[in-house]
Design a protein around this motif. Structure first.
Motif, PDB file in Angstrom:
ATOM      1  N   ALA A 181      19.221 -19.695  12.125  1.00 58.41           N
ATOM      2  CA  ALA A 181      18.502 -19.501  13.235  1.00 58.41           C
ATOM      3  C   ALA A 181      17.234 -18.839  13.059  1.00 58.41           C
ATOM      4  CB  ALA A 181      19.260 -18.534  14.260  1.00 58.41           C
ATOM      5  N   LEU A 182      17.246 -17.805  12.050  1.00 55.16           N
ATOM      6  CA  LEU A 182      15.952 -17.147  11.862  1.00 55.16           C
ATOM      7  C   LEU A 182      14.776 -18.399  11.095  1.00 55.16           C
ATOM      8  CD1 LEU A 182      14.086 -14.697  11.640  1.00 55.16           C
ATOM      9  CD2 LEU A 182      14.863 -14.350   9.378  1.00 55.16           C
ATOM     10  N   GLY A 183      15.435 -19.262  10.409  1.00 55.24           N
ATOM     11  CA  GLY A 183      14.681 -20.409   9.707  1.00 55.24           C
ATOM     12  C   GLY A 183      14.096 -21.317  10.755  1.00 55.24           C
ATOM     13  N   LEU A 184      14.919 -21.584  11.898  1.00 55.87           N
ATOM     14  CA  LEU A 184      14.365 -22.276  12.934  1.00 55.87           C
ATOM     15  C   LEU A 184      13.144 -21.645  13.684  1.00 55.87           C
ATOM     16  CD1 LEU A 184      17.629 -24.034  14.043  1.00 55.87           C
ATOM     17  CD2 LEU A 184      15.663 -25.100  12.748  1.00 55.87           C
ATOM     18  N   LEU A 185      13.517 -20.346  13.937  1.00 50.99           N
ATOM     19  CA  LEU A 185      12.575 -19.654  14.704  1.00 50.99           C
ATOM     20  C   LEU A 185      11.065 -19.736  13.871  1.00 50.99           C
ATOM     21  CD1 LEU A 185      14.563 -16.887  16.466  1.00 50.99           C
ATOM     22  CD2 LEU A 185      13.305 -18.853  17.560  1.00 50.99           C
ATOM     23  N   PHE A 186      11.233 -19.387  12.596  1.00 55.13           N
ATOM     24  CA  PHE A 186      10.197 -19.104  11.904  1.00 55.13           C
ATOM     25  C   PHE A 186       9.323 -20.764  11.687  1.00 55.13           C
ATOM     26  CE2 PHE A 186       8.078 -19.510   7.629  1.00 55.13           C
ATOM     27  CZ  PHE A 186       7.393 -18.396   7.567  1.00 55.13           C
ATOM     28  N   GLU A 187      10.050 -21.604  11.666  1.00 51.90           N
ATOM     29  CA  GLU A 187       9.545 -23.146  11.633  1.00 51.90           C
ATOM     30  C   GLU A 187       8.756 -23.310  12.794  1.00 51.90           C
ATOM     31  OE1 GLU A 187       8.739 -24.953   9.035  1.00 51.90           O
ATOM     32  OE2 GLU A 187       9.684 -23.540   7.954  1.00 51.90           O
ATOM     33  N   ARG A 188       9.605 -23.045  14.094  1.00 50.08           N
ATOM     34  CA  ARG A 188       8.929 -23.371  15.288  1.00 50.08           C
ATOM     35  C   ARG A 188       7.775 -22.432  15.573  1.00 50.08           C
ATOM     36  NH1 ARG A 188      13.469 -23.288  19.679  1.00 50.08           N
ATOM     37  NH2 ARG A 188      14.072 -25.011  18.521  1.00 50.08           N
ATOM     38  N   TYR A 189       7.676 -21.259  15.294  1.00 48.16           N
ATOM     39  CA  TYR A 189       6.571 -20.219  15.700  1.00 48.16           C
ATOM     40  C   TYR A 189       5.490 -19.759  14.567  1.00 48.16           C
ATOM     41  CZ  TYR A 189       8.518 -20.504  20.165  1.00 48.16           C
ATOM     42  OH  TYR A 189       9.223 -20.483  21.457  1.00 48.16           O
ATOM     43  N   ARG A 190       5.897 -20.070  13.236  1.00 45.19           N
ATOM     44  CA  ARG A 190       5.117 -19.640  12.129  1.00 45.19           C
ATOM     45  C   ARG A 190       3.526 -19.909  12.379  1.00 45.19           C
ATOM     46  NH1 ARG A 190       2.784 -21.651   7.868  1.00 45.19           N
ATOM     47  NH2 ARG A 190       3.602 -23.566   8.278  1.00 45.19           N
ATOM     48  N   VAL A 191       3.149 -20.909  12.416  1.00 45.93           N
ATOM     49  CA  VAL A 191       1.696 -21.486  12.777  1.00 45.93           C
ATOM     50  C   VAL A 191       1.050 -20.673  13.996  1.00 45.93           C
ATOM     51  CG1 VAL A 191       0.175 -23.253  13.237  1.00 45.93           C
ATOM     52  CG2 VAL A 191       1.951 -23.673  11.484  1.00 45.93           C
ATOM     53  N   ALA A 192       1.706 -20.513  15.109  1.00 45.21           N
ATOM     54  CA  ALA A 192       1.229 -19.820  16.278  1.00 45.21           C
ATOM     55  C   ALA A 192       0.880 -18.627  16.244  1.00 45.21           C
ATOM     56  CB  ALA A 192       2.242 -20.115  17.455  1.00 45.21           C
ATOM     57  N   VAL A 193       1.950 -17.688  15.359  1.00 42.48           N
ATOM     58  CA  VAL A 193       1.925 -16.517  14.980  1.00 42.48           C
ATOM     59  C   VAL A 193       0.694 -16.369  14.187  1.00 42.48           C
ATOM     60  CG1 VAL A 193       3.084 -14.387  14.348  1.00 42.48           C
ATOM     61  CG2 VAL A 193       4.185 -15.792  15.613  1.00 42.48           C
ATOM     62  N   TRP A 194       0.579 -17.120  13.313  1.00 45.48           N
ATOM     63  CA  TRP A 194      -0.469 -17.101  11.917  1.00 45.48           C
ATOM     64  C   TRP A 194      -1.842 -17.119  12.742  1.00 45.48           C
ATOM     65  CZ3 TRP A 194      -4.571 -19.868  10.215  1.00 45.48           C
ATOM     66  CH2 TRP A 194      -5.155 -19.519   8.981  1.00 45.48           C
ATOM     67  N   GLN A 195      -1.893 -18.036  13.534  1.00 47.82           N
ATOM     68  CA  GLN A 195      -3.169 -18.407  14.299  1.00 47.82           C
ATOM     69  C   GLN A 195      -3.545 -17.128  15.229  1.00 47.82           C
ATOM     70  OE1 GLN A 195      -2.398 -22.018  16.194  1.00 47.82           O
ATOM     71  NE2 GLN A 195      -3.481 -23.161  14.514  1.00 47.82           N
ATOM     72  N   PHE A 196      -2.574 -16.524  15.893  1.00 47.30           N
ATOM     73  CA  PHE A 196      -2.522 -15.381  16.654  1.00 47.30           C
ATOM     74  C   PHE A 196      -3.359 -14.181  15.509  1.00 47.30           C
ATOM     75  CE2 PHE A 196      -1.149 -11.054  17.268  1.00 47.30           C
ATOM     76  CZ  PHE A 196      -1.479 -10.844  18.959  1.00 47.30           C
ATOM     77  N   PHE A 197      -2.767 -14.023  14.480  1.00 49.60           N
ATOM     78  CA  PHE A 197      -3.569 -13.013  13.558  1.00 49.60           C
ATOM     79  C   PHE A 197      -4.869 -13.531  13.279  1.00 49.60           C
ATOM     80  CE2 PHE A 197       0.952 -11.521  13.261  1.00 49.60           C
ATOM     81  CZ  PHE A 197       0.881 -10.218  13.921  1.00 49.60           C
ATOM     82  N   ARG A 198      -4.812 -14.765  12.949  1.00 51.28           N
ATOM     83  CA  ARG A 198      -6.072 -15.316  12.085  1.00 51.28           C
ATOM     84  C   ARG A 198      -7.342 -15.263  13.002  1.00 51.28           C
ATOM     85  NH1 ARG A 198      -9.787 -15.123   9.496  1.00 51.28           N
ATOM     86  NH2 ARG A 198     -10.482 -16.618   8.086  1.00 51.28           N
ATOM     87  N   ARG A 199      -7.071 -15.464  14.334  1.00 49.20           N
ATOM     88  CA  ARG A 199      -8.015 -15.163  15.390  1.00 49.20           C
ATOM     89  C   ARG A 199      -8.537 -13.653  15.463  1.00 49.20           C
ATOM     90  NH1 ARG A 199      -4.793 -18.999  18.083  1.00 49.20           N
ATOM     91  NH2 ARG A 199      -5.504 -20.944  17.916  1.00 49.20           N
ATOM     92  N   ARG A 200      -7.967 -12.731  14.992  1.00 52.02           N
ATOM     93  CA  ARG A 200      -8.214 -11.329  15.151  1.00 52.02           C
ATOM     94  C   ARG A 200      -8.379 -10.695  13.931  1.00 52.02           C
ATOM     95  NH1 ARG A 200      -5.024 -13.529  18.642  1.00 52.02           N
ATOM     96  NH2 ARG A 200      -5.162 -12.940  21.118  1.00 52.02           N
ATOM     97  N   LEU A 201      -8.367 -11.247  12.834  1.00 48.01           N
ATOM     98  CA  LEU A 201      -8.586 -10.500  11.602  1.00 48.01           C
ATOM     99  C   LEU A 201      -9.304 -11.661  10.756  1.00 48.01           C
ATOM    100  CD1 LEU A 201      -4.903  -9.496  10.950  1.00 48.01           C
ATOM    101  CD2 LEU A 201      -6.922  -8.129  11.561  1.00 48.01           C
ATOM    102  N   SER A 202     -10.287 -10.861   9.931  1.00 46.55           N
ATOM    103  CA  SER A 202     -11.059 -11.758   9.231  1.00 46.55           C
ATOM    104  C   SER A 202     -10.297 -12.123   7.649  1.00 46.55           C
ATOM    105  CB  SER A 202     -12.440 -11.098   8.725  1.00 46.55           C
ATOM    106  OG  SER A 202     -11.986  -9.834   8.002  1.00 46.55           O
ATOM    107  N   ASP A 203      -9.328 -11.528   7.350  1.00 45.91           N
ATOM    108  CA  ASP A 203      -8.551 -11.801   5.965  1.00 45.91           C
ATOM    109  C   ASP A 203      -7.321 -12.517   6.477  1.00 45.91           C
ATOM    110  OD1 ASP A 203      -7.345 -11.509   3.653  1.00 45.91           O
ATOM    111  OD2 ASP A 203      -6.914  -9.593   3.777  1.00 45.91           O
ATOM    112  N   PRO A 204      -7.301 -13.939   5.789  1.00 46.94           N
ATOM    113  CA  PRO A 204      -6.329 -14.849   6.051  1.00 46.94           C
ATOM    114  C   PRO A 204      -4.974 -14.535   5.396  1.00 46.94           C
ATOM    115  CG  PRO A 204      -8.192 -16.018   5.050  1.00 46.94           C
ATOM    116  CD  PRO A 204      -8.480 -14.614   5.254  1.00 46.94           C
ATOM    117  N   ALA A 205      -5.335 -13.697   4.385  1.00 44.37           N
ATOM    118  CA  ALA A 205      -3.907 -13.323   3.572  1.00 44.37           C
ATOM    119  C   ALA A 205      -3.181 -12.195   4.189  1.00 44.37           C
ATOM    120  CB  ALA A 205      -4.476 -12.855   2.000  1.00 44.37           C
ATOM    121  N   ARG A 206      -3.979 -11.352   4.841  1.00 49.53           N
ATOM    122  CA  ARG A 206      -3.411 -10.133   5.804  1.00 49.53           C
ATOM    123  C   ARG A 206      -2.822 -10.805   7.021  1.00 49.53           C
ATOM    124  NH1 ARG A 206      -0.301  -6.643   5.704  1.00 49.53           N
ATOM    125  NH2 ARG A 206      -0.614  -5.024   7.445  1.00 49.53           N
ATOM    126  N   ALA A 207      -3.398 -11.899   7.705  1.00 48.45           N
ATOM    127  CA  ALA A 207      -2.793 -12.817   8.617  1.00 48.45           C
ATOM    128  C   ALA A 207      -1.618 -13.136   8.347  1.00 48.45           C
ATOM    129  CB  ALA A 207      -3.632 -13.739   9.362  1.00 48.45           C
TER     130      ALA A 207
END
Length: 183
Positions: free
Chosen positions: A28-54
């Motif tokens: 279940a965690l794997g499915l949630l991760f696959e479903r939302y990983r990109v959206a969550v990463w983009q959330f952080f990426r838009r707010r942080l300059s460091d992609p690795a930290r995002a």
């Protein structure tokens, strides 16, 4: 309630996946991760300059989901809960960084594919000039595509307040992008 068989490919509701995660399902965690990983990463990426930290903060969101699965109760949409976790981690990150020199929002723009780097930089600089609260509400609506109700749930404020603040944020953003628009 019987356990959900998550080995098939049918779409399973997020709340059902959280119930399965609560019961100990790593799938279940794997499915949630696959479903939302990109959206969550983009959330952080838009707010942080460091992609690795995002990326690190994205991982932390899903670790937090795992740790907090037991008390999870679906009071609002799962997306508002998920982005609430992400927002809390972002705020903690900003508090930690307050003592350090932080990079401005306009460095290393994460450009959407259809925009030029110049356009993206121009928009990011305009966003950086907005009040932080207005900027966050605008980003949650326009980039994370949260509904007004999801934003209201996230910030625990009335729906009409979200509408008002979003309107104000859009007008401020427009004024920064097109300074002569109000004349």
């Amino acid at each position: 309630m019987p356990a959900i068989d998550i080995t098939y490919t049918a779409v399973i509701a997020d709340d059902d996946l959280m119930r399965e995660l609560k019961a100990g399902s790593n799938a279940a965690l794997g499915l949630l991760f696959e479903r939302y990983r990109v959206a969550v990463w983009q959330f952080f990426r838009r707010r942080l300059s460091d992609p690795a930290r995002a990326e690190e903060l994205t991982q932390e969101v899903f670790v937090a989901l795992l740790r907090n699965a037991a008390p999870y109760e679906p009071r609002a949409s799962f997306r508002s809960y998920l982005f609430g976790v992400a927002l809390n981690l972002l705020l903690a990150e900003r508090r930690k960084a307050a003592g350090r020199r932080t990079e401005p929002l306009d460095q290393e723009p994460a450009a959407p594919l259809a925009m030029s780097a110049d356009d993206t930089l121009w928009i990011r600089r305009a966003l950086a000039r907005l009040d932080e609260g207005d900027r966050e509400i605008l980003l949650l609506r326009e980039y994370e595509h949260l509904t007004y109700q999801e934003i209201a749930d996230l910030y625990e404020m009335p729906l009409n307040t979200v509408r008002t603040r979003l309107f104000r944020a859009r007008m401020a953003f427009k004024a920064v992008l097109v300074p002569d628009a109000g004349r």
